[in-house]
Design an enzyme around this catalytic site. Structure first.
Site, PDB file in Angstrom:
ATOM      1  N   HIS A   1      88.015  57.112 -17.398  1.00  0.00           N
ATOM      2  CA  HIS A   1      88.696  56.809 -18.656  1.00  0.00           C
ATOM      3  C   HIS A   1      89.570  55.559 -18.559  1.00  0.00           C
ATOM      4  O   HIS A   1      90.036  55.044 -19.583  1.00  0.00           O
ATOM      5  CB  HIS A   1      89.550  58.013 -19.069  1.00  0.00           C
TER       6      HIS A   1
ATOM      7  N   ASP B   1      86.307  53.878 -22.700  1.00  0.00           N
ATOM      8  CA  ASP B   1      87.000  54.620 -23.748  1.00  0.00           C
ATOM      9  C   ASP B   1      86.109  55.738 -24.270  1.00  0.00           C
ATOM     10  O   ASP B   1      84.879  55.695 -24.126  1.00  0.00           O
ATOM     11  CB  ASP B   1      87.383  53.692 -24.898  1.00  0.00           C
TER      12      ASP B   1
END
Length: 435
Positions: free
Chosen positions: A408, A412
């Site tokens: 992450h 995204d």
């Protein structure tokens, strides 16, 4: 006595230490030059280390699981007065292939060998050459049976209560022969049946296992991946009905020299077509340097369970292969990994990984990213389930959940969803894979 002190040689470019997996010799053994004497592990390769001289082993340093720096004295050999080579004459261990010797069950450590069974005292032969067997000595109820530690260990391993075994040794001592006779007579079964109700037996065994070799490397990598990478998981349902029809047709009409097609080659092809739109998912992230390296070519890792543990053989430039070629490479690399013959190059360099537990079952998985990659795709169980068609009718469809995990820090949530939705589009409309 001429003593040769053998130092752990350089077992690979840039390697400064190696883990002892198994000694193939022991103190007192006679060894010869070039004879394999030791298995060590570095990264994912298990390497055979050869001897450098002829002689007799007088001392061994290090046990399985110990990590030894290169250049450490690990073996002392009496050469019997013969001249010994200088350090630069010592041959390096053979490189290239991973040893097929298994340290683990799927990577698990070898169990400690059982202690050697002590010899029983010889009984003088009676007339006719027959061995005279002593009668069992009566044991008062509640008395602790007499037996050596080795006999007690054997009885424990076999789940036998020694109180039920007649002993013929001095003072009723139970010997190995007594234990053999008891098991041969069916007493082992009787002892087990008497231990619980309805023929069920309590399982009381406890095993301690030292985690070494590849299994320890896997554990270290998993800890590092989960503690340094903030994972985000994304799961989508894929309708594979059309793809399964196509796959069945291609398998039914394939040439004899073509491999059987599974789902994985089609998933690989879909990934290769979708990744250019999400290049940060086909990448390596160097946490310490803060550098993201994105690759145009897809070097596809396929997580593979082997007798030596989990390995990730890599299909280099998967984007340049069709589904038949992908299937061939998948089969070849998986076999090489399971046979312990995959090279270091074949076990490294992946830029994104596929892992599959679908054949076993499971609706959803949350796979752990293969460092230093930024994404991993997980295949789950395919099943036929009812769904509504465009006309509102309930129809059977072949469905599978496709799991995925992303770094992450780099990918995204929106970008992760875009990649998986593009893969979904290719798999649900398989003709587009060939355009």
């Amino acid at each position: 006595m001429s003593e040769y002190r053998y130092k752990l040689p350089d077992v690979g470019e840039g390697v400064v230490e190696a883990e002892i997996v198994e000694w193939r010799i022991k103190v007192g053994d006679t060894v010869e030059e070039d004879q394999p004497i030791l298995d060590v592990m570095t990264d994912k390769a298990t390497v055979e280390v050869p001897c450098a001289v002829n002689g007799t082993v007088t001392k061994i340093v290090g046990e399985p699981g110990d990590v030894i720096p290169v250049g450490t004295e690990i073996l002392f050999i009496d050469t019997g007065g013969a001249p010994v080579p200088s350090e630069q004459d010592v041959p390096p261990p053979p490189a290239g292939e991973v040893s097929s010797k298994s340290e683990t069950e799927g990577g698990d450590a070898k169990a400690e060998p059982s202690p050697p069974r002590p010899a029983e005292p010889a009984t003088p032969p009676a007339s006719g050459g027959r061995k005279e067997v002593a009668a069992p000595v009566a044991r008062a109820e509640g008395d602790r049976p007499l037996a050596s530690p080795a006999v007690r260990q054997r009885a424990m391993d076999a789940d036998i209560d020694l109180a039920t075994v007649p002993g013929t040794g001095p003072a009723g001592r139970i010997t190995h022969t007594d234990l053999d006779d008891f098991i041969a007579s069916g007493g082992r079964l009787a002892a087990r049946a008497g231990g619980g109700g309805a023929g069920r037996t309590r399982r009381t065994g406890v095993e301690e296992q030292k985690i070494i070799g590849l299994r320890r490397k896997i554990a270290e990598n998993m800890v590092k991946a989960k503690t340094t990478i903030p994972h985000i998981a994304y799961v989508e349902e894929i309708d594979l009905t059309a793809l399964e029809d196509l796959r069945a047709h291609l398998n039914a009409t394939k040439r004899e020299d073509q491999p059987k097609l599974t789902l994985i080659p089609f998933l690989a092809a879909a990934l290769c077509k979708a990744l250019p739109q999400t290049p940060q998912a086909n990448a390596h992230y160097d946490t310490e340097a803060g550098v993201l390296t994105k690759y145009e070519g897809v070097h596809l890792g396929v997580a593979t369970a082997t007798p030596n543990g989990l390995m990730v053989p890599t299909i280099k430039h998967a984007e340049a292969l069709d589904v038949w070629e992908l299937a061939s490479e998948l089969g070849r690399l998986a076999k090489a990994a399971r046979d312990g013959k995959a090279t270091k190059d074949e076990l490294s360099g992946s830029t994104i990984t596929i892992t599959s537990l679908g054949a076993i079952g499971g609706l959803v998985t949350t796979p752990v990213i293969n460092l230093p990659e930024t994404a991993i795709i997980g295949v789950n169980k395919m099943q036929e389930l009812p769904r509504f068609d465009a006309g509102g009718r309930v129809v059977p469809r072949k469905l599978m959940n496709l799991s995925s995990s992303f770094d992450h820090r780099i990918v995204d949530g929106y970008e992760a969803a875009v990649l998986i939705q593009n893969v979904k589009g290719y798999l649900e409309n398989p003709a587009t894979l060939f355009i």
